[in-house]
Design an enzyme around this catalytic site. Structure first.
Site, PDB file in Angstrom:
ATOM      1  N   ASP A 484     -29.429  72.827 -24.341  1.00  0.00           N
ATOM      2  CA  ASP A 484     -29.522  72.719 -25.800  1.00  0.00           C
ATOM      3  C   ASP A 484     -30.926  72.302 -26.229  1.00  0.00           C
ATOM      4  O   ASP A 484     -31.703  71.780 -25.420  1.00  0.00           O
ATOM      5  CB  ASP A 484     -28.484  71.684 -26.270  1.00  0.00           C
ATOM      6  N   ASP A 554     -23.288  77.053 -34.344  1.00  0.00           N
ATOM      7  CA  ASP A 554     -22.369  75.912 -34.376  1.00  0.00           C
ATOM      8  C   ASP A 554     -21.224  76.180 -35.346  1.00  0.00           C
ATOM      9  O   ASP A 554     -20.265  75.415 -35.405  1.00  0.00           O
ATOM     10  CB  ASP A 554     -23.115  74.640 -34.812  1.00  0.00           C
TER      11      ASP A 554
HETATM   12  C1  GLA Z   1     -25.673  71.113 -30.687  1.00  0.00           C
HETATM   13  C2  GLA Z   1     -24.852  72.224 -30.088  1.00  0.00           C
HETATM   14  C3  GLA Z   1     -23.393  71.843 -30.100  1.00  0.00           C
HETATM   15  C4  GLA Z   1     -23.225  70.568 -29.311  1.00  0.00           C
HETATM   16  C5  GLA Z   1     -24.094  69.459 -29.881  1.00  0.00           C
HETATM   17  C6  GLA Z   1     -24.070  68.240 -28.997  1.00  0.00           C
HETATM   18  O1  GLA Z   1     -25.418  70.966 -32.042  1.00  0.00           O
HETATM   19  O2  GLA Z   1     -25.078  73.431 -30.776  1.00  0.00           O
HETATM   20  O3  GLA Z   1     -22.609  72.877 -29.559  1.00  0.00           O
HETATM   21  O4  GLA Z   1     -23.544  70.806 -27.961  1.00  0.00           O
HETATM   22  O5  GLA Z   1     -25.441  69.886 -30.003  1.00  0.00           O
HETATM   23  O6  GLA Z   1     -24.841  67.210 -29.475  1.00  0.00           O
END
Ligand code: GLA
Length: 746
Positions: A484, A554
């Site tokens: 990420d 997300d």
């Molecule tokens: C980002 C990712 C999510 C999750 C969060 C965790 O927003 O896109 O899927 O993994 O971080 O903090």
């Protein structure tokens, strides 16, 4: 010259032999026509022609449908000035224009020499042909600045890859201010439409369509990373082009940092697309003897509309871009059905909670269990711990091993979330190395989600991150990393570096990011990786060379996902598009939908589950178990097949539908969705595509209903000409039908 001709002939011969060996119906080749001094790269249904004009410039001549071998290639021609405002130096469509002479368009290369000269005029020197690769050497008219243009054509799709290597053979350092991978020239016409993908966090992948007019349109990121705002992909179609017919030129830049793609139309209706590093805040110091190699800009052409353009890109990504893993040398592995803990438990992860989720996930047929954020350091919220990649002893008193054993004992493999480039100021790592973050000394450091960006351009930071991840993967039985990156650059200073070298950061950061990914894959060949950046903030053909899948957004609302997935599919393969089934009402839009609807929306890509299973009822487990079993029967078709976007969910359409056809034609899968029924309207009839008209197909309804009287079995001709009528009433309804070929054509 003779040497390059000889190698040209050798290249032609090799290409011919390769084509024969491959039994290719349409031979692909690169030819150089000595009389017209023109090159042709030819594959699939595409010819790409450029030549050397009388001034020695490399001039674009044709990019479009395939030419006949019997025709002489069109010669390059400087032509005449149209007026004192339109000199030929600006009119010639150059393959790789330096900023110099009288040139007013977007340059491919702009340099500043230490004596103040900023004029760069590139001329042809020589070339070599080697199989599917062509290299052309250019040089400035007086200074020892050399550029090697690299061309490669994919035999199956006709997609070209172009890049440039810029070399400073002068005795002093110079600054590269602007460096593109390629400039693509399209035939002059006034009816072009530009398609691009734009968005924002939780709203990525919106397909934009705009008429091209005489001006420049810029698709870019200034964020150090690809970004959610524009994706480095474009398509240009003519007015008469549709989803399934008409000419489309399309391309994608393989770069995960700041980039710029400039689409220009001039007053003579000529169109050029130039893409590479973003020249904004960019200056790349090239020492004597130094070289800068640009990323690759891929581009293709089809007469089969936007649908065929994306099918070519999908196939190209699977065949040529995605990484191969150790036990699947023939091609990327199909994506396993995964479970991800994020929406269920957020930062509140621990051994008993995750073990319980793992048991439940295994029960419905999940194949990979991924623990998301919260497992390390003092990470109980987004305020602390980022950077400290050691297991939190309160949450996992015996390390990760017991959870991993549990997951494996349930027949799944184990995946883990990491965000290696980032650091919370409240972390041991930051306390130890505050100088490791991007910043201008003495200036504020802007935090986003309470975090700062580590300067990956530094070799010590790069090595540190590699070692941390290497240890994590060596000490634990981990099959998958979700990588990420939850913010972009700000204050991109590179302390410790010589001032004149500091703006290299935009290149060095991304190259080191790739370096880490490449080395991790080499050292741990079984491990797969997902690229995520707060959803779809880092999806491009650069990162996809090292990652097996991406997290598109997300936003997990299954209705929003229909348009997100529609946009995504224009540029990227369904195989890499992760889609989770999450809880209802959805956290973002508070929209309630049935579990079946959520499943069918996610089954259009690579299926995952992100719901809190501890809240599920027995019947939810039954529905999920059944649909995951169905998904496993169709995933080869969905992930590898040819995608047809039958009805687009864009522009407020109440309906949408996609269809995937297996590469070998044995199966097709239809997904259809109704947003809201009104006035008792029936669902529009759906005519399938890409079936064999003579073969017979038997239907199996995975979910939803079809109108009474629909035959269970009929020919491909029937399904494509007469079609099928889904029977949907109400809000957020979904239908999926599998068509299995039971009898091939005679
Ligand atoms: C980002 C990712 C999510 C999750 C969060 C965790 O927003 O896109 O899927 O993994 O971080 O903090």
């Amino acid at each position: 010259m003779i040497a390059s001709m000889r190698s040209a002939l050798a290249g032609l011969f090799l290409a011919g032999v390769l084509a024969l060996l491959a039994g290719a119906a349409s031979a692909e080749s690169i030819r150089y026509d000595t009389s017209s001094r023109a090159f042709e790269l030819k594959a699939g249904s595409v010819s790409y022609v450029f030549g050397v004009n009388e001034r020695g410039e490399l001039q674009a001549l044709h990019w479009g449908g395939r030419l006949s071998d019997r025709d002489a290639l069109p010669p390059a021609n400087v032509g005449r000035d149209r007026s004192s405002f339109e000199p030929t130096t600006n009119l010639v469509m150059q393959e790789y224009p330096g900023w110099g002479a009288a040139f007013y368009g977007e340059p491919a290369l702009k340099v500043t020499f230490p004596d103040g000269n900023r004029d760069l005029v590139l001329r042809y020197v020589s070339h070599t042909i080697d199989g599917q690769q062509l290299r052309v050497q250019l040089k400035d008219i007086s200074r020892e600045v050399h550029v090697e243009l690299r061309y490669e054509i994919d035999p199956a799709s006709g997609i070209l890859g172009r890049s440039a290597r810029i070399q400073n053979r002068t005795r002093t350092a110079l600054n590269v201010e602007h460096a593109a991978a390629a400039a693509w020239s399209l035939p002059a016409a006034e009816d072009y439409r530009l398609y691009s993908l734009s968005g924002r966090w939780a709203g990525e992948w919106q397909l934009d369509e705009a008429k091209l007019t005489p001006r420049a349109t810029v698709l870019e990121s200034r964020r150090g990373m690809t970004g959610h705002q524009n994706n480095p992909w474009f398509a240009l179609a003519r007015d008469a082009s549709t989803e399934e017919s008409g000419p489309v030129w399309f391309g994608a830049l393989a770069w995960s940092g700041s980039y710029r793609i400039t689409v220009e139309q001039d007053a003579l209706a000529r169109v050029r697309v130039t893409g590479g590093y973003n020249p904004f805040d960019f200056s790349y110091r090239l020492q004597p003897g130094g070289a800068l190699e640009t990323p690759v800009f891929y581009a293709g052409y089809t007469e089969g509309g936007l649908g065929e353009a994306s099918r070519l890109l999908h196939r190209f990504q699977v065949d040529r871009i995605l990484p191969r893993v150790a036990n699947s040398p023939s091609g990327p592995r199909l994506r396993p059905v995964l479970y991800n803990s994020w929406e269920a438990t957020q930062f509140d992860v621990n051994e008993p909670g995750q073990s319980r989720l793992a048991e439940m996930a295994a029960k419905i047929g999940v194949e990979r269990f991924v623990m998301d954020d919260g497992w390390f350091g003092a990470r109980n919220s987004d305020q602390a711990g980022l950077g400290d990649w050691t297991v939190n002893p309160k949450k996992f008193p015996n390390g990760l091993r017991p959870l991993i054993d549990k997951v494996k004992s349930q027949g799944m493999d184990f995946g883990l979330w990491v965000e290696p480039e980032m650091v919370n100021p409240d972390s041991d790592l930051y306390r130890r190395h505050p100088q490791w973050v991007l910043n201008f000394p003495g200036r504020p450091r802007t935090e986003a989600r309470n975090q700062l960006v580590l300067n990956l351009a530094r070799t010590d930071v790069r090595d540190y991150i590699f070692n941390v991840l290497d240890r994590l993967l060596t000490e634990n039985d981990i099959a998958f990393l979700k990588w990420d990156a939850n913010r972009n650059f700000s204050e991109p200073g590179w302390s410790g570096q010589r001032v004149e070298e500091q703006q290299k950061i935009y290149v060095a950061y991304v190259e080191n990011f790739y370096w880490i990914l490449r080395r991790l894959r080499e050292s741990h060949p079984q491990v797969e990786i997902e690229s995520c950046s707060g959803g779809g903030g880092r999806v491009d053909l650069g990162v996809l060379q090292f990652t097996d899948q991406v997290w598109p957004s997300d936003n997990t609302d299954p209705f929003d996902r229909l348009s997100i997935q529609d946009g995504f599919s224009h540029a990227y393969a369904p195989a890499v598009m992760m889609a989770w089934v999450t809880d209802s009402p959805n956290w973002l839009n508070q929209r309630s939908t049935s579990l079946e609807y959520r499943f069918l929306s996610s089954m259009q890509g690579s299926l995952g589950i992100g719901a809190n299973l501890t809240h599920w009822k027995e019947e939810d487990f039954e529905v999920a178990g059944r649909l995951i079993r169905e998904y496993k029967n169709i995933r080869q078709t969905v992930q590898r097949g040819k995608l047809y976007r039958l009805i687009s969910p864009r522009q407020g359409s109440p309906h949408s539908a996609t269809q995937s056809v297996a590469q070998d034609g044995h199966q097709a899968v239809l997904f259809a969705f109704l947003h809201s029924g009104t006035r008792g309207s029936p669902h529009p009839r759906i005519q399938l595509r890409g079936l064999d008209p003579e073969a017979r197909y038997r239907t199996r309804i995975v979910a939803g209903k079809v109108q009474q009287g629909t035959p269970e079995e009929a020919s491909g001709a029937y399904w494509m000409s007469r079609g099928i009528d889904p029977d949907m009433k109400g809000d957020f309804q979904a239908t999926s039908i599998v068509f299995d070929r039971i009898e091939a054509a005679h």
